[in-house]
Write an enzyme that holds these catalytic residues in place. Sequence first.
Site, PDB file in Angstrom:
ATOM      1  N   GLY A  47       0.696  -1.305   0.441  1.00 13.72           N
ATOM      2  CA  GLY A  47       0.068  -0.053   0.084  1.00 13.72           C
ATOM      3  C   GLY A  47       0.398   1.358  -0.316  1.00 13.72           C
ATOM      4  N   SER A  48       0.756   2.585  -1.045  1.00  9.18           N
ATOM      5  CA  SER A  48       1.063   3.386  -1.336  1.00  9.18           C
ATOM      6  C   SER A  48       1.141   4.029  -2.411  1.00  9.18           C
ATOM      7  CB  SER A  48       3.179   2.889  -1.468  1.00  9.18           C
ATOM      8  OG  SER A  48       2.842   1.616  -2.562  1.00  9.18           O
ATOM      9  N   ARG A  49       1.884   4.590  -2.815  1.00  7.68           N
ATOM     10  CA  ARG A  49       1.733   5.984  -3.847  1.00  7.68           C
ATOM     11  C   ARG A  49       2.901   6.181  -4.708  1.00  7.68           C
ATOM     12  NH1 ARG A  49      -0.376  11.882  -1.021  1.00  7.68           N
ATOM     13  NH2 ARG A  49       1.027  13.437  -2.459  1.00  7.68           N
TER      14      ARG A  49
END
Length: 226
Positions: free
Chosen positions: A187-189
């Site tokens: 989970g990240s960006r």
Amino acid sequence: MRMRDTFIKPMHREGIRFVAAFAAATLLLFLIWEPLGWIGVGLTVWCYYFFRDPERVTPARPGLVVSPADGVVSLIEPAVPPAELGMADTPLTRVSVFMSVFNCHVNRSPVAGEVVAVAYRPGKFFNASLDKASVDNERNGLRIRMADGSDLAVVQIAGLVARRIVCFVKPGDRLGRGERFGLIRFGSRLDVYLPPGVVPLVEIGQTMVAGESVIAELAPAGQAEA
């Protein structure tokens, strides 16, 4: 394409030890209580798909900027690139792509060019969908110089449950558009800082496919990077 290829994707080597750990834990859960074991099976399958690394078909037209990540466009706004990349402190258009724990997390280069800087900075672990994540969270940035001499920045940002940013390249390496350069676990960006004057072709809420979805066009065909 064979039918099984629709459901069974190759896994990135970074995921081997994690899937092995999930599988070992699943065997232990079966010994404790069978229903727990089946929960472990589900989590092991999820872990395998988290590290999936499918082949992508990158658009061939020169001058395109493609998405570095699977996910959803969460922000489009002017922002100054991370100082550690050594770029001017003039605000550029930043396009952020948020990845949930169900997205493929292999990151791909938005453009072709030479990696002139790679800069890691430790930080916090706010929800990656928040604006302040670009400033406060752990991150790793790449500054890529294209054939026309202009630079584009792409930044990996850790999220609420992400605890490991992996980067496969170093300064001096050359990347093709859509080529793998790293991944982030759980989970990240990804932030893309477009060169001055480049207008994004996407909207907030739009779904992106890494290496395939077009974010922007640098210049008319034949006048930008190949």
